[in-house]
Each structure stands twice: as structure tokens, then as C-alpha cells.
Scaffold this motif. Structure first.
Motif, short mmCIF file in Angstrom:
data_model
loop_
_atom_site.label_atom_id
_atom_site.label_comp_id
_atom_site.label_asym_id
_atom_site.label_seq_id
_atom_site.Cartn_x
_atom_site.Cartn_y
_atom_site.Cartn_z
N ASP A 33 18.33 -5.21 0.99
CA ASP A 33 16.96 -5.71 1.10
C ASP A 33 16.02 -4.60 1.54
O ASP A 33 14.94 -4.39 0.97
N MET A 34 16.42 -3.84 2.58
CA MET A 34 15.56 -2.77 3.08
C MET A 34 15.42 -1.64 2.07
O MET A 34 14.39 -0.97 2.01
N THR A 35 16.44 -1.42 1.26
CA THR A 35 16.39 -0.36 0.25
C THR A 35 15.52 -0.75 -0.93
O THR A 35 14.76 0.06 -1.46
N ALA A 36 15.62 -2.01 -1.36
CA ALA A 36 15.00 -2.44 -2.62
C ALA A 36 13.56 -2.91 -2.48
O ALA A 36 12.81 -2.89 -3.47
N THR A 37 13.16 -3.36 -1.30
CA THR A 37 11.81 -3.90 -1.15
C THR A 37 10.86 -2.85 -0.58
O THR A 37 11.27 -1.92 0.11
N GLY A 38 9.57 -3.04 -0.85
CA GLY A 38 8.56 -2.05 -0.48
C GLY A 38 8.26 -2.02 1.01
O GLY A 38 8.61 -2.93 1.76
N LYS A 39 7.57 -0.98 1.41
CA LYS A 39 7.21 -0.75 2.81
C LYS A 39 5.69 -0.59 2.92
O LYS A 39 4.98 -0.62 1.93
N HIS A 81 -23.94 9.67 7.04
CA HIS A 81 -23.73 10.27 5.72
C HIS A 81 -22.23 10.35 5.51
O HIS A 81 -21.52 10.99 6.28
N VAL A 82 -21.74 9.72 4.45
CA VAL A 82 -20.29 9.57 4.34
C VAL A 82 -19.85 9.50 2.88
O VAL A 82 -20.54 8.92 2.04
N LYS A 83 -18.71 10.13 2.62
CA LYS A 83 -18.04 9.99 1.33
C LYS A 83 -16.56 9.81 1.61
O LYS A 83 -15.90 10.68 2.17
N LEU A 84 -16.04 8.64 1.21
CA LEU A 84 -14.63 8.31 1.41
C LEU A 84 -13.98 8.09 0.05
O LEU A 84 -14.53 7.37 -0.79
N THR A 85 -12.82 8.69 -0.17
CA THR A 85 -12.09 8.49 -1.42
C THR A 85 -10.64 8.15 -1.12
O THR A 85 -10.10 8.56 -0.08
N SER A 86 -10.03 7.41 -2.03
CA SER A 86 -8.60 7.11 -1.91
C SER A 86 -7.87 7.79 -3.06
O SER A 86 -8.44 8.06 -4.12
N GLN A 87 -6.59 8.05 -2.83
CA GLN A 87 -5.79 8.76 -3.83
C GLN A 87 -4.40 8.13 -3.87
O GLN A 87 -3.47 8.62 -3.23
N PRO A 88 -4.22 7.05 -4.63
CA PRO A 88 -2.90 6.44 -4.76
C PRO A 88 -1.97 7.34 -5.57
O PRO A 88 -2.34 7.77 -6.67
N LEU A 89 -0.79 7.65 -5.04
CA LEU A 89 0.11 8.60 -5.69
C LEU A 89 1.40 7.92 -6.14
O LEU A 89 2.05 7.23 -5.35
N LYS A 90 1.76 8.14 -7.39
CA LYS A 90 3.03 7.63 -7.91
C LYS A 90 4.15 8.56 -7.46
O LYS A 90 4.06 9.78 -7.61
N THR A 91 5.21 8.00 -6.88
CA THR A 91 6.31 8.80 -6.36
C THR A 91 7.64 8.19 -6.80
O THR A 91 7.69 7.05 -7.27
N ASN A 92 8.72 8.94 -6.59
CA ASN A 92 10.05 8.47 -7.02
C ASN A 92 10.74 7.68 -5.92
O ASN A 92 11.94 7.79 -5.71
N THR A 93 9.96 6.87 -5.22
CA THR A 93 10.49 6.04 -4.14
C THR A 93 10.21 4.58 -4.45
O THR A 93 9.50 4.25 -5.40
N VAL A 94 10.77 3.68 -3.63
CA VAL A 94 10.57 2.25 -3.81
C VAL A 94 9.08 1.94 -3.83
O VAL A 94 8.27 2.61 -3.18
N SER A 95 8.71 0.93 -4.60
CA SER A 95 7.30 0.58 -4.74
C SER A 95 6.78 -0.05 -3.45
O SER A 95 7.22 -1.13 -3.05
N ASN A 96 5.84 0.63 -2.80
CA ASN A 96 5.32 0.12 -1.53
C ASN A 96 4.40 -1.07 -1.77
O ASN A 96 3.92 -1.30 -2.87
N THR A 97 4.12 -1.80 -0.69
CA THR A 97 3.51 -3.11 -0.88
C THR A 97 2.63 -3.47 0.32
O THR A 97 2.25 -2.62 1.13
N ALA A 98 2.31 -4.76 0.42
CA ALA A 98 1.50 -5.25 1.54
C ALA A 98 2.29 -5.16 2.85
O ALA A 98 3.51 -5.31 2.86
N PHE A 99 1.58 -4.91 3.91
CA PHE A 99 2.16 -4.98 5.26
C PHE A 99 1.01 -5.26 6.21
O PHE A 99 -0.08 -4.73 6.04
N ARG A 100 1.27 -6.08 7.19
CA ARG A 100 0.28 -6.54 8.17
C ARG A 100 -0.85 -5.52 8.39
O ARG A 100 -0.64 -4.46 8.95
#
Length: 566
Positions: A65-71, A126-145
Motif C-alpha cells: 500500500d505504501m509503495t503503490a499509493t501516492g504521497k 508586487h508579486v509573481k508566483l509560478t508553479s512547475q509540476p514535474l513528471k518523475t519516475n516515482t509513484v504518482s503523488n496525490t492529495a494530502f491534508r
């Protein structure tokens, strides 16, 4: 998210949604992992059940379960900040890069929410915020509190910490200087252009600073560190401002089904799932209060798509807000019918009909609730209703990067004091004081439990819960033997938690309460900041230690050695 599981199973089997019913019993903890990652087990079980024509259950081994599910997504934050000689932020540019894993899952909205909370309680002119989602060779991460919010907030707090060390000031002084102002200050607009109109962070912090005796304790700690060769102490006070609502606007809706039976007992079903957070109890309280009956007269049944359709996920801290209001709407419909019946039956006006303590008062008559319901049934009054609620006044234009994504904000603050062994990097959490805003609490016992649990869980995330993958992307910390979850013995030695009892939600939520699921998880940022102060003491507080999280003893020791060598 029962309705999402329903849709996924229907798509995999090639049948309409009405052919699939998802029942969700009480769960032993949620914290995000069950929002989408339950889909794989449900669909696999459904395919096997159809193939084998028998019932199928999946019960994964804990290691699997810990290996297969996202973090939770781990982030790398780069920032450039401009500030004046007082420490007031003038401009900020920051990029939030996230390890997302091999598939998108919820990484888009998670990285969005990180940007929504990168400001925490601070005004950036004065602000500029950007996000950068990165595809990696690890388990697919997910929602967490917290859903990205904690990572964004931690980045914002590091920026405050950097400014404080650069100027040789108490980080709390820099925090207070940069807080959002009131509606007339011109300092109340977020980077996403929502105006902060319910700001109470100043009062929360001032009250906690006084009640926790922060200033005297900080002075005593600085004096202690001057003469202590091995043990160094640190203290920090950090705020939390957390937006409440789904940023995907259409998810801000809920339904509830309420029946009153002829003996006066009430049956309740709603779209929220119970995972230990108390949503069943809170929504039952809403009905008990509406009808003025004892709560043991309200029966709550397991969440099912067969009774309440098209449910939103029990997430975004909005379970009680949404489902409580839906149940309240169902009760309102039934009460309107009952009041109209009473007014006609007793030849009076609706104003003379009130519900009170297991009775209904009609003029001078006091009728037991069960008897009253029986008479209403005899008069063919409908004693059932489907309630519905949609959060008003919110919208989000993602392409434009502006809108009002949050109905309101929940606030809180924590003071943490730590002791660090500078020879080993090991540390103790000596004392924690928390003051948290839940509006007018629906259930103080539940809310206090959520705050205490959220703090300890967040403390584990930030200090001990280290994930480690090998070069092939395999998770090696895949069991409690290698993944260090906080124990009861890890809780703060002194742990004082209070609700801001004077607070009341300015918006029309159920009972003027506020959500409490996610916001407390970010209070233990104060633990990391306190550890930073203790580490910084070895170099005269001249340099920001830049502790990465989780701040394990190894990382603390390396930071100590780096500062000593520098």
C-alpha cells in the motif's frame, strides 16, 4: 470521493452510473490518500467481480500500500525577495517546483493551491508566483491534508525567516510588519486578487504572544544559549491563514436526505464521508438543533451514492460546511411544512409555532415532538426532504489568475520551543502553545482534537517523516520500520491548545462556524522555525540556517556543522 469512484467503476465496466452504488463505511483516517487513489482498488475489484461473478475484496499489505499509493508532493522553492531596511516586503518572485510522479493525478490543483497559500498571512505589493509540476519516475503523488497549501505556506515562511536573519531581527517582528491589513489599509489584496475582509491574524498573534509569554521566554532562551556548550534552545511564533473552499468552483455543493418517521425519530444521510474527523456527529448536531430534539434521536447511515447522488469529495476542509448546510436546508423544508400544518390545525399563525426541547410549542399548547409528527403524518404532511447547498459568491478564473476562490479564511498561530543537542542533531519539542480560530465551534471537543492531531501530524511531516527513493524510483521507506511516524512519546511535553472563543464567521456558514480539518496542520511550521533559531545560535544568529524539511536529526546536525565551519 464516492461519486468519483462510482464514475470510474462505471467507465471501466462500460455501464451507466445508475448501475453502480458505492457505499462508504466509517474510515480509520483519510488525509487525502482516499480522494482519488481508492479508484484503482475499486475498479480492479469491479473487473474481477464481473469476471469471476463473485464478491471480491482488496486488502493490500501495508508495504504494498505504501509503495503503490501516492504521497504528499515534495517541493523545491526558488525565490527572490526585495525588502526595505525595516523588513517590509516590496517585491517577490518565486517558483514552486513539485515532484508529481508518473501521472498527473491531482498535481495540477495541488500546485495551484500551493500558490494560493504562498502568501500565508502576508501582503505582497508586487508579486509573481509560478508553479512547475514535474513528471518523475516515482509513484504518482496525490492529495494530502492541506493539498499543496502547506508547501506554499512553508515557502512563504522561509522568506520571512531569511529577511529576519539578514536584518538581525526577531522573525516575529518581520511577520507582524508584513501582515495583511484591514479593508481600508490598501494592504488586503492577495496575489490572486481576492480581498481579505475577515482578517483577524493580528489579534490572534497578539493574544498568543501575550498568553504564551513569548518575549520573556525568547530573551531567556537567548541568555541560555550564550553559556550552554551543547544544548541550544529555540522558540518561534508562526501564523496560519488558510482559504476554505474547493478552488474548482463546481465542487462547492452538497446534498442531504432527511426523513422523520412517525415515532419522531430522524434518519440522516449526506454526501460527506466519516474518517474520524467528526463530520457525522457535527451534521447530526445540525439536525438535532434544527428540530430541538436529543441527538440520540438522529440516526446517521453510511454514505452511499444510492441516497445522495453527485457528491463532492469530503475534502478541502469543507465537509461540515457543505453537508451541514445541506442538512439544514432539508430540515428547513420539513419544518416549513410542519409549521404550516400546526398553524392550520391549531388555528394560529406561523409565528406562534416554535420547536423547543423535544416538544413543539403552538400558542399555549406544548405538544411532544413524536406526538406532533404522528399528527402531521395523519394529515398527510410530507416528512422527508432532500436538502441542497451551494457555496455562494465564489469563482475562480484560472486563465486570468484572479477571482474569489475562497468563501472565507481560517486563522491560527502557534508558539513552539525546542531543545537541540548540537553534537548529535537530536532534539525535543519542549512546549507548544496554540490559539486557533474555528469561528463559533459546532463541537469544541472535536475541534480541539482536530487541532491537536493536525499539529502532531504536521510536526511529523516537517521533522521525521522522510521519504527515500532509490535511483530506479522505488520507495525504500515503505513501512513503519523505515518511515518514522510520530509516536505518542513525540508529542510536545507541554501542549496548550485553545480556541479563539471570541471569533465568529462573518459569512453565513452553519452556526457561523469555520472549518478545522486542514488549517492546524500548518501550525508546526513554528517547530521548524524554532529549530532554525537553535541551530543559528551556534553562529551568533548571523545566518539563516536554511533547514530543509523534514528537519531530521541528520539535517539539523549538518546545518550545525555547516554554520560552525562557515
Amino acid at each position: 470521493h464516492p461519486s468519483e469512484v462510482q464514475r470510474m467503476v462505471a467507465q471501466v465496466l462500460g455501464v451507466p452510473s445508475n448501475a453502480i452504488t458505492v457505499n462508504v463505511r466509517r474510515m480509520g483516517g483519510g488525509f487525502g490518500g482516499k480522494e482519488t487513489q481508492g479508484n484503482q482498488f475499486a475498479t480492479l475489484a469491479a473487473v474481477a467481480a464481473r469476471k469471476l461473478r463473485r464478491a471480491v475484496k482488496f486488502r493490500p499489505d501495508r508495504d504494498d500500500d505504501m509503495t503503490a499509493t501516492g504521497k504528499r508532493h515534495d517541493f523545491l522553492v526558488h525565490y527572490d525577495v526585495g525588502f526595505d531596511e525595516e523588513g517590509r516586503i516590496r517585491a517577490l518572485q518565486a517558483n514552486y517546483a513539485a515532484r508529481c510522479g508518473f501521472s498527473a493525478d491531482l498535481s495540477g490543483p495541488v500546485t495551484d493551491r500551493a500558490l494560493f497559500h504562498a502568501d500565508n498571512a502576508y501582503f505582497y505589493p508586487h508579486v509573481k508566483l509560478t508553479s512547475q509540476p514535474l513528471k518523475t519516475n516515482t509513484v504518482s503523488n496525490t492529495a494530502f491534508r492541506g493539498f499543496g497549501g502547506p508547501q506554499g505556506m512553508l515557502g512563504g515562511e522561509r522568506i520571512i525567516e531569511e529577511i529576519a536573519y539578514a536584518l538581525g531581527k526577531d522573525p516575529l517582528e518581520i511577520r507582524k510588519l508584513n501582515f495583511y491589513g484591514d479593508a481600508h489599509s490598501g494592504r488586503n489584496v492577495t496575489p490572486y486578487h481576492q480581498k481579505i475582509e475577515d482578517n483577524i491574524i493580528g489579534r490572534i498573534v497578539d493574544e498568543l504572544e501575550a498568553s504564551a509569554d513569548y518575549q520573556a521566554r525568547r530573551a531567556a532562551i537567548i541568555e541560555f544559549n550564550r553559556s550552554s556548550r551543547v544544548i541550544r534552545k529555540g522558540i518561534a511564533l508562526t501564523p496560519v491563514k488558510f482559504g476554505i473552499s474547493f478552488t474548482l468552483t463546481h465542487l462547492n455543493q452538497a446534498g442531504a436526505l432527511v426523513h422523520i418517521y412517525t415515532d419522531g425519530s430522524v434518519h440522516l444521510n449526506h454526501g460527506g464521508t466519516e474518517m474520524g474527523q467528526g463530520v457525522y456527529t457535527k451534521v447530526a448536531q445540525v439536525l438535532a438543533d434544527s428540530f430541538q430534539i436529543d441527538i440520540d434521536r438522529v440516526k446517521i447511515t453510511a454514505t452511499t451514492t444510492g441516497k445522495v447522488p453527485n457528491t463532492s469529495a469530503t475534502a478541502a476542509s469543507s465537509g461540515s460546511d457543505l453537508n451541514g448546510m445541506a442538512a439544514f436546508d432539508a430540515a428547513r423544508q420539513i419544518k416549513e411544512r410542519l409549521v404550516a400544518f400546526a398553524a392550520e390545525r391549531w388555528q394560529t399563525t406561523a409565528e406562534n409555532v416554535t420547536f423547543t426541547a423535544n416538544h413543539v410549542r403552538i400558542g399555549d399548547d406544548l405538544v411532544p415532538f413524536a406526538q406532533f409528527v404522528q399528527e402531521a403524518y395523519g394529515a398527510r404532511v410530507q416528512l422527508s426532504a432532500a436538502g441542497f447547498y451551494a457555496t455562494p459568491g465564489i469563482h475562480w478564473d484560472r486563465a486570468a489568475g484572479r477571482g474569489t476562490p475562497f468563501y472565507y479564511f481560517a486563522y491560527g498561530a502557534a508558539v513552539s520551543e525546542v531543545s537541540v543537542d548540537t553534537l548529535t542533531g537530536e532534539y525535543m519539542i519542549d512546549r507548544v502553545d496554540v490559539l486557533h480560530d474555528v469561528g463559533r465551534s459546532l463541537n469544541p471537543a472535536i475541534d480541539l482534537g482536530q487541532i491537536e492531531g493536525g499539529f502532531v501530524q504536521g510536526m511529523g511531516w516537517l521533522t521525521t517523516e522522510e521519504l527515500w527513493w532509490d535511483e530506479k524510483g522505488r520507495l525504500r521507506t515503505h513501512a513503519p520500520s523505515t518511515y518514522k511516524i510520530p509516536l505518542a512519546s513525540d508529542r510536545p511535553k507541554i501542549f496548550n491548545v485553545r480556541l479563539a472563543e471570541w471569533s465568529e464567521n462573518a459569512e453565513e456558514t452553519i452556526g457561523r462556524s469555520k472549518a478545522v480539518g486542514e488549517p492546524p496542520l500548518m501550525l508546526p511550521i513554528s517547530v521548524v522555525e524554532a529549530l532554525s533559531m537553535a541551530v543559528a545560535s551556534v553562529a551568533g544568529y548571523r545566518e539563516c540556517p536554511r533547514l530543509d524539511t523534514p528537519a531530521t536529526p541528520e539535517r539539523v546536525l549538518m546545518a550545525v556543522e555547516r554554520l560552525r565551519a562557515g
